[in-house]
Design a protein around this motif. Sequence first.
Motif, PDB file in Angstrom:
ATOM      1  N   PRO A   1       0.847  -1.194   0.000  1.00 25.09           N
ATOM      2  CA  PRO A   1       0.000   0.000   0.000  1.00 25.09           C
ATOM      3  C   PRO A   1       0.890   1.254   0.000  1.00 25.09           C
ATOM      4  O   PRO A   1       1.836   1.349   0.781  1.00 25.09           O
ATOM      5  N   VAL A   2       0.593   2.204  -0.874  1.00 27.17           N
ATOM      6  CA  VAL A   2       1.407   3.414  -1.009  1.00 27.17           C
ATOM      7  C   VAL A   2       0.672   4.643  -0.475  1.00 27.17           C
ATOM      8  O   VAL A   2       1.259   5.469   0.213  1.00 27.17           O
ATOM      9  N   ALA A   3      -0.608   4.758  -0.810  1.00 23.34           N
ATOM     10  CA  ALA A   3      -1.394   5.916  -0.385  1.00 23.34           C
ATOM     11  C   ALA A   3      -2.855   5.529  -0.355  1.00 23.34           C
ATOM     12  O   ALA A   3      -3.276   4.609  -1.067  1.00 23.34           O
ATOM     13  N   GLY A   4      -3.620   6.249   0.449  1.00 20.61           N
ATOM     14  CA  GLY A   4      -5.038   5.953   0.486  1.00 20.61           C
ATOM     15  C   GLY A   4      -5.847   7.017   1.185  1.00 20.61           C
ATOM     16  O   GLY A   4      -5.412   7.596   2.180  1.00 20.61           O
ATOM     17  N   THR A   5      -6.979   7.284   0.612  1.00 21.29           N
ATOM     18  CA  THR A   5      -8.021   8.085   1.231  1.00 21.29           C
ATOM     19  C   THR A   5      -9.301   7.293   1.020  1.00 21.29           C
ATOM     20  O   THR A   5      -9.327   6.379   0.195  1.00 21.29           O
ATOM     21  N   PRO A   6     -10.371   7.605   1.733  1.00 23.75           N
ATOM     22  CA  PRO A   6     -11.584   6.820   1.555  1.00 23.75           C
ATOM     23  C   PRO A   6     -12.022   6.745   0.079  1.00 23.75           C
ATOM     24  O   PRO A   6     -12.258   7.761  -0.565  1.00 23.75           O
ATOM     25  N   GLY A   7     -12.048   5.523  -0.435  1.00 22.82           N
ATOM     26  CA  GLY A   7     -12.486   5.292  -1.799  1.00 22.82           C
ATOM     27  C   GLY A   7     -11.415   5.396  -2.866  1.00 22.82           C
ATOM     28  O   GLY A   7     -11.664   5.107  -4.032  1.00 22.82           O
ATOM     29  N   LYS A   8     -10.194   5.785  -2.498  1.00 25.03           N
ATOM     30  CA  LYS A   8      -9.084   5.901  -3.462  1.00 25.03           C
ATOM     31  C   LYS A   8      -7.835   5.298  -2.836  1.00 25.03           C
ATOM     32  O   LYS A   8      -7.416   5.720  -1.755  1.00 25.03           O
ATOM     33  N   CYS A   9      -7.244   4.336  -3.534  1.00 24.64           N
ATOM     34  CA  CYS A   9      -6.089   3.637  -2.981  1.00 24.64           C
ATOM     35  C   CYS A   9      -5.016   3.468  -4.051  1.00 24.64           C
ATOM     36  O   CYS A   9      -5.334   3.228  -5.218  1.00 24.64           O
ATOM     37  N   LYS A  10      -3.764   3.556  -3.613  1.00 24.69           N
ATOM     38  CA  LYS A  10      -2.645   3.343  -4.520  1.00 24.69           C
ATOM     39  C   LYS A  10      -1.733   2.276  -3.920  1.00 24.69           C
ATOM     40  O   LYS A  10      -1.421   2.309  -2.732  1.00 24.69           O
ATOM     41  N   PHE A  11      -1.312   1.343  -4.778  1.00 19.67           N
ATOM     42  CA  PHE A  11      -0.455   0.241  -4.373  1.00 19.67           C
ATOM     43  C   PHE A  11       0.705   0.125  -5.359  1.00 19.67           C
ATOM     44  O   PHE A  11       0.637   0.643  -6.470  1.00 19.67           O
ATOM     45  N   SER A  12       1.747  -0.596  -4.944  1.00 14.84           N
ATOM     46  CA  SER A  12       2.822  -0.922  -5.879  1.00 14.84           C
ATOM     47  C   SER A  12       3.153  -2.401  -5.756  1.00 14.84           C
ATOM     48  O   SER A  12       2.875  -3.037  -4.740  1.00 14.84           O
ATOM     49  N   LEU A  13       3.748  -2.922  -6.815  1.00 12.21           N
ATOM     50  CA  LEU A  13       4.136  -4.325  -6.850  1.00 12.21           C
ATOM     51  C   LEU A  13       5.339  -4.467  -7.763  1.00 12.21           C
ATOM     52  O   LEU A  13       5.300  -4.035  -8.915  1.00 12.21           O
ATOM     53  N   LYS A  14       6.406  -5.061  -7.225  1.00  9.43           N
ATOM     54  CA  LYS A  14       7.555  -5.393  -8.063  1.00  9.43           C
ATOM     55  C   LYS A  14       7.290  -6.782  -8.641  1.00  9.43           C
ATOM     56  O   LYS A  14       7.129  -7.748  -7.906  1.00  9.43           O
ATOM     57  N   VAL A  15       7.244  -6.860  -9.958  1.00 12.86           N
ATOM     58  CA  VAL A  15       6.908  -8.100 -10.642  1.00 12.86           C
ATOM     59  C   VAL A  15       8.083  -9.068 -10.524  1.00 12.86           C
ATOM     60  O   VAL A  15       9.211  -8.740 -10.900  1.00 12.86           O
ATOM     61  N   ASP A  16       7.805 -10.246  -9.967  1.00 16.38           N
ATOM     62  CA  ASP A  16       8.862 -11.260  -9.839  1.00 16.38           C
ATOM     63  C   ASP A  16       8.476 -12.517 -10.606  1.00 16.38           C
ATOM     64  O   ASP A  16       7.414 -12.584 -11.234  1.00 16.38           O
ATOM     65  N   GLU A  17       9.315 -13.511 -10.548  1.00 16.57           N
ATOM     66  CA  GLU A  17       9.142 -14.737 -11.323  1.00 16.57           C
ATOM     67  C   GLU A  17       7.781 -15.400 -11.094  1.00 16.57           C
ATOM     68  O   GLU A  17       7.169 -15.934 -12.015  1.00 16.57           O
TER      69      GLU A  17
END
Length: 138
Positions: A31-47
């Motif tokens: 999880p990177v950021a969030g407010t009610p109803g809006k969320c930002k995430f990140s993911l490093k793509v692995d094998e």
Amino acid sequence: MASNTMKMLRKFIEFTTQNKGFDRVCDKIIPVAGTPGKCKFSLKVDEGHLNTGGTLHGGLTATLVDSLTTAAIMTAGGSPGVSVDLNVTYMKAVKEGETISINAEVLKLGKRLAFTTCDISNENGILIAQGRHTKFVG
């Protein structure tokens, strides 16, 4: 309010990935950021996220849309509900080692249905997939 949302998002990811079900594939989402109803995430793509062609698996992309729009619904005060409709448009491949950003947003949270959208972008901000997810929440 944002800090409460972030706590909720961390708990959501922790709960989701500790069960024995398929959602464990989301265990590396941050999880990177969030407010009610809006969320930002990140993911490093692995094998473990790749298809046989060596790019991000389409099924995992759909799972990201499903799971992370559900998190957005919950931060807006809705229940996890059940999926009614899920649509994903794939625009660009992602390779191992790249980091993606996932932005999930509630468009409308009604008494019975929640309508959401999800944009997945690569490190350069280029849209790689876009999803729409409708859930029965009432």
